[in-house]
Scaffold this motif. Structure first.
Motif, PDB file in Angstrom:
ATOM      1  N   UNK A 288       0.841  -1.191   0.000  1.00  0.00           N
ATOM      2  CA  UNK A 288       0.000   0.000   0.000  1.00  0.00           C
ATOM      3  C   UNK A 288       0.871   1.233   0.000  1.00  0.00           C
ATOM      4  N   UNK A 289       0.258   2.362   0.098  1.00  0.00           N
ATOM      5  CA  UNK A 289      -1.094   2.670   0.544  1.00  0.00           C
ATOM      6  C   UNK A 289      -2.075   2.666  -0.644  1.00  0.00           C
ATOM      7  N   UNK A 290      -3.281   2.107  -0.421  1.00  0.00           N
ATOM      8  CA  UNK A 290      -4.367   2.201  -1.393  1.00  0.00           C
ATOM      9  C   UNK A 290      -5.584   2.783  -0.680  1.00  0.00           C
ATOM     10  N   UNK A 298     -11.401  -4.077  -5.470  1.00  0.00           N
ATOM     11  CA  UNK A 298     -10.510  -5.166  -5.856  1.00  0.00           C
ATOM     12  C   UNK A 298     -10.927  -6.488  -5.214  1.00  0.00           C
ATOM     13  N   UNK A 299     -11.531  -6.407  -4.024  1.00  0.00           N
ATOM     14  CA  UNK A 299     -11.975  -7.625  -3.345  1.00  0.00           C
ATOM     15  C   UNK A 299     -13.345  -8.103  -3.824  1.00  0.00           C
ATOM     16  N   UNK A 336       7.910 -14.367   3.594  1.00  0.00           N
ATOM     17  CA  UNK A 336       7.663 -15.598   2.840  1.00  0.00           C
ATOM     18  C   UNK A 336       6.189 -15.809   2.527  1.00  0.00           C
ATOM     19  N   UNK A 337       5.326 -14.910   2.985  1.00  0.00           N
ATOM     20  CA  UNK A 337       3.913 -15.033   2.649  1.00  0.00           C
ATOM     21  C   UNK A 337       3.647 -14.330   1.314  1.00  0.00           C
ATOM     22  N   UNK A 338       2.622 -14.763   0.606  1.00  0.00           N
ATOM     23  CA  UNK A 338       2.361 -14.163  -0.727  1.00  0.00           C
ATOM     24  C   UNK A 338       1.825 -12.740  -0.628  1.00  0.00           C
ATOM     25  N   UNK A 339       1.822 -12.072  -1.776  1.00  0.00           N
ATOM     26  CA  UNK A 339       1.256 -10.727  -1.854  1.00  0.00           C
ATOM     27  C   UNK A 339      -0.232 -10.783  -1.541  1.00  0.00           C
ATOM     28  N   UNK A 340      -0.711  -9.954  -0.634  1.00  0.00           N
ATOM     29  CA  UNK A 340      -2.141  -9.976  -0.302  1.00  0.00           C
ATOM     30  C   UNK A 340      -2.987  -9.376  -1.402  1.00  0.00           C
ATOM     31  N   UNK A 341      -4.205  -9.853  -1.531  1.00  0.00           N
ATOM     32  CA  UNK A 341      -5.138  -9.319  -2.524  1.00  0.00           C
ATOM     33  C   UNK A 341      -5.436  -7.854  -2.209  1.00  0.00           C
ATOM     34  N   UNK A 342      -5.701  -7.092  -3.278  1.00  0.00           N
ATOM     35  CA  UNK A 342      -6.051  -5.688  -3.111  1.00  0.00           C
ATOM     36  C   UNK A 342      -4.904  -4.732  -3.235  1.00  0.00           C
ATOM     37  N   UNK A 343      -3.685  -5.250  -3.413  1.00  0.00           N
ATOM     38  CA  UNK A 343      -2.505  -4.414  -3.525  1.00  0.00           C
ATOM     39  C   UNK A 343      -1.752  -4.771  -4.794  1.00  0.00           C
ATOM     40  N   UNK A 344      -1.367  -3.753  -5.549  1.00  0.00           N
ATOM     41  CA  UNK A 344      -0.579  -4.001  -6.752  1.00  0.00           C
ATOM     42  C   UNK A 344       0.763  -4.600  -6.378  1.00  0.00           C
ATOM     43  N   UNK A 345       1.345  -5.320  -7.326  1.00  0.00           N
ATOM     44  CA  UNK A 345       2.666  -5.934  -7.077  1.00  0.00           C
ATOM     45  C   UNK A 345       3.699  -4.857  -6.852  1.00  0.00           C
TER      46      UNK A 345
END
Length: 345
Positions: A288-290, A298-299, A336-345
């Motif tokens: 973020x920030x979004x 996005x969700x 090590x956790x994946x990118x959370x939904x709602x945030x651009x890479x």
């Protein structure tokens, strides 16, 4: 029959006496005392209270947060986790989230960080199996944490620094009788002012929240050590910035923050950029920030609103349009956790 003790003095009277004896107090101390009394003596939510938060507007908010958590947990390999909410209001967000997460197979134990006995009672009606904590220190330390902080950081005490001439001063709260008012106190070193704000005009105010930074750093350290993620939603900005945002809310309108301390909700806008820095300084990955509007879209809030029908159109509009730009969202994850939904890479 023993004599009836006199009623405890109002917070305003106690603060006035303390200031008379010890002199003006920092804004941060005033805000902390006011909010501790306010949240400890009432349920401030809903039509009969002072304000309404997003989970109380619509079930869609908590449901989408639950879907966000379940998706992230699934892509992280479905580990055993604990669910944590900071300042969980009436427990509505968590109750709605649990319902959605259960459909995905995620049924974590629930931990609430809450100090108000009044609010704990309301939370227990909605999430009776929760475990309550006064602070972060007693949260589980042996599993990853999924932490939600919706409108939590805005109520934490802030420090205000005001410029007089070329000198920065701590802003204090003085009192005449029971009339509270802000004044400029002792000067502070220029080094505590962000360099980009050092040349601000006389009269400028800079706000910081050491309490918020400390909590975010603690959360990040726990997530780095244990795994997991944190989601922060609040009205705020990406600082540093000049400007006063301290405000009081009463009966769904604005009030003077220096009147009737403990009877209004005192809040300040949250510097999301500083929280992100606190997270990354502790070794976490920040996202973020979004805006809240973009995050909820996005969700899938538009699809969820369509499925629920016309009756939620107004709720969707409040969450996405009315609150959508003012409220901001950041996330923190273990590296090590994946990118959370709602945030651009």
């Amino acid at each position: 029959m023993p004599p009836v003790p006199p009623p405890a003095p109002l917070l305003a009277e106690r603060l006035a006496r303390a200031i008379a004896l010890g002199g003006p107090i920092p804004v941060s101390q005033y805000m902390a005392a006011a909010n501790a009394h306010y949240y400890g003596t009432r349920d401030p939510l809903g039509a009969d209270g002072d304000f309404t938060t997003a989970p109380e507007i619509s079930q869609m908010f908590g449901e989408l947060i639950g879907a966000w958590a379940a998706d992230l947990w699934d892509r992280a390999g479905r580990p055993a986790v604990a669910w944590v909410e900071l300042g969980p209001g009436r427990g509505t967000l968590t109750a709605d989230a649990l319902r959605v997460m259960a459909r995905a197979g995620l049924t974590p134990p629930v931990h609430f960080v809450e100090t108000s006995a009044t609010m704990r009672a309301a939370q227990g009606e909605r999430v009776p199996d929760a475990t309550w904590h006064d602070a972060l220190g007693t949260l589980p330390d042996d599993v990853p944490l999924i932490v939600i902080a919706n409108e939590f950081f805005d109520a934490l005490p802030i420090r205000q620094l005001v410029k007089r001439g070329d000198i920065w001063h701590e802003r204090l709260v003085a009192c005449q009788d029971t009339l509270f008012l802000p004044i400029a106190g002792a000067s502070v070193p220029d080094t505590i002012i962000p360099p980009e704000l050092a040349t601000a005009a006389p009269g400028a105010i800079v706000e910081t929240s050491p309490a918020s930074v400390a909590i975010m750093a603690d959360l990040a350290a726990r997530i780095v050590a244990q795994g997991g993620a944190a989601l922060v939603i609040d009205y705020g900005y990406d600082g540093p910035a000049v400007g006063e945002t301290l405000q009081a809310v009463h009966d769904h309108g604005y009030a003077n923050p220096f009147e009737a301390p403990g009877e209004h909700d005192l809040t300040a806008h949250v510097d999301m950029a500083t929280l992100r820095l606190a997270a990354t300084a502790s070794g976490g990955a920040a996202w973020g920030t979004v805006t809240q509007g973009a995050f909820l879209r996005a969700l899938g809030i538009d699809q969820r609103a369509a499925a629920l029908g016309e009756r939620v159109a107004g709720d969707r509009r409040r969450l996405v349009d009315d609150m959508g730009e003012l409220f901001k969202v950041i996330a923190l994850t273990h590296k090590d956790w994946p990118r959370p939904a709602g945030f651009d890479a």
